[in-house]
Design a protein around this motif. Sequence first.
Motif, PDB file in Angstrom:
ATOM      1  N   ALA A  37     -36.676 -30.909 -36.370  1.00  0.00           N
ATOM      2  CA  ALA A  37     -37.116 -32.290 -36.172  1.00  0.00           C
ATOM      3  C   ALA A  37     -37.868 -32.441 -34.863  1.00  0.00           C
ATOM      4  N   GLU A  38     -37.406 -31.753 -33.828  1.00  0.00           N
ATOM      5  CA  GLU A  38     -38.079 -31.821 -32.528  1.00  0.00           C
ATOM      6  C   GLU A  38     -39.489 -31.248 -32.594  1.00  0.00           C
ATOM      7  N   ALA A  39     -39.697 -30.295 -33.497  1.00  0.00           N
ATOM      8  CA  ALA A  39     -41.042 -29.746 -33.670  1.00  0.00           C
ATOM      9  C   ALA A  39     -41.958 -30.738 -34.376  1.00  0.00           C
ATOM     10  N   ALA A  40     -41.371 -31.626 -35.205  1.00  0.00           N
ATOM     11  CA  ALA A  40     -42.180 -32.563 -35.988  1.00  0.00           C
ATOM     12  C   ALA A  40     -42.508 -33.848 -35.238  1.00  0.00           C
ATOM     13  N   LEU A  69     -40.222 -36.633 -23.603  1.00  0.00           N
ATOM     14  CA  LEU A  69     -39.015 -37.442 -23.778  1.00  0.00           C
ATOM     15  C   LEU A  69     -37.897 -36.632 -24.437  1.00  0.00           C
ATOM     16  N   LEU A  70     -38.254 -35.852 -25.449  1.00  0.00           N
ATOM     17  CA  LEU A  70     -37.264 -34.994 -26.097  1.00  0.00           C
ATOM     18  C   LEU A  70     -36.717 -33.953 -25.122  1.00  0.00           C
ATOM     19  N   LEU A  71     -37.584 -33.450 -24.267  1.00  0.00           N
ATOM     20  CA  LEU A  71     -37.158 -32.468 -23.270  1.00  0.00           C
ATOM     21  C   LEU A  71     -36.171 -33.094 -22.285  1.00  0.00           C
ATOM     22  N   PRO A  81     -33.211 -26.244 -24.103  1.00  0.00           N
ATOM     23  CA  PRO A  81     -34.499 -26.915 -24.325  1.00  0.00           C
ATOM     24  C   PRO A  81     -35.514 -26.039 -25.048  1.00  0.00           C
ATOM     25  N   GLN A  82     -35.075 -24.907 -25.578  1.00  0.00           N
ATOM     26  CA  GLN A  82     -35.998 -23.917 -26.136  1.00  0.00           C
ATOM     27  C   GLN A  82     -36.944 -24.515 -27.168  1.00  0.00           C
ATOM     28  N   PHE A  83     -36.400 -25.258 -28.124  1.00  0.00           N
ATOM     29  CA  PHE A  83     -37.229 -25.747 -29.219  1.00  0.00           C
ATOM     30  C   PHE A  83     -38.130 -26.893 -28.790  1.00  0.00           C
ATOM     31  N   VAL A  84     -37.654 -27.695 -27.823  1.00  0.00           N
ATOM     32  CA  VAL A  84     -38.509 -28.753 -27.284  1.00  0.00           C
ATOM     33  C   VAL A  84     -39.655 -28.142 -26.492  1.00  0.00           C
ATOM     34  N   LEU A  85     -39.367 -27.091 -25.728  1.00  0.00           N
ATOM     35  CA  LEU A  85     -40.415 -26.424 -24.961  1.00  0.00           C
ATOM     36  C   LEU A  85     -41.456 -25.811 -25.901  1.00  0.00           C
TER      37      LEU A  85
END
Length: 225
Positions: A37-40, A69-71, A81-85
Amino acid sequence: MSEVKAGAEPESTAHDTVEAAVRAQLNKALGGVRGMAEAAVPTIAFTGTYVAVKDVKTAVAAGVGAAVLLLIVRLVQRSSPQFVLNSLIGIAIAAFFALRSGKAENAFLPGIMLNAGYAAAMIFSIVVRWPVVGFIIGSVTGDPTAWRADPGIVRLCSRLTWLLVLPCVVRVAVQYPIYLADGDQSGLLGPAKIVMGWPLQVAALAAMVWLLARGRTPIKREEPA
């Protein structure tokens, strides 16, 4: 299929079968529902803003802002935070392409190219009988190549790798012709990217889980001397 042999067991694993290990490692690699979801979300922010205001800079700011904001949320929660980064890097690259050309549809070109590259690399790994999913088993057993001694496991890993290839091929097959079409195609590319993003990945993962549920291949680990 025979047992997979390996050296000392890594401390982080407690899986007794190849299928359980692959399921766990795939879920970890994709970040679960939240990671996908964070990728989308940044893409949705970019596309929705551009459709509303027709301004590349404003749309880029919305996409980057959503990723930041997600980060912040991840950092406050002290979670990885890997996927947000990854998402932030992706939207930054897309922003560079869009701002440099002044065309919103160019923001989607890096993603198309990346999916084409992933598909080509995974298909090559299958052809040479080193399917990339096999290295997931290697990361669990502690021996990165022992799984290749069992033809049955190689076949299983090849099938699983094909299921990872399919979403990439579908994205390129659908999105690239839209990108090449005349005129501003961002209004079509945005929804296509969203629909073919995490929903398509979840569908592929569900197919992999179904395939894995059919087998029980034991992982044999040698006791350390």
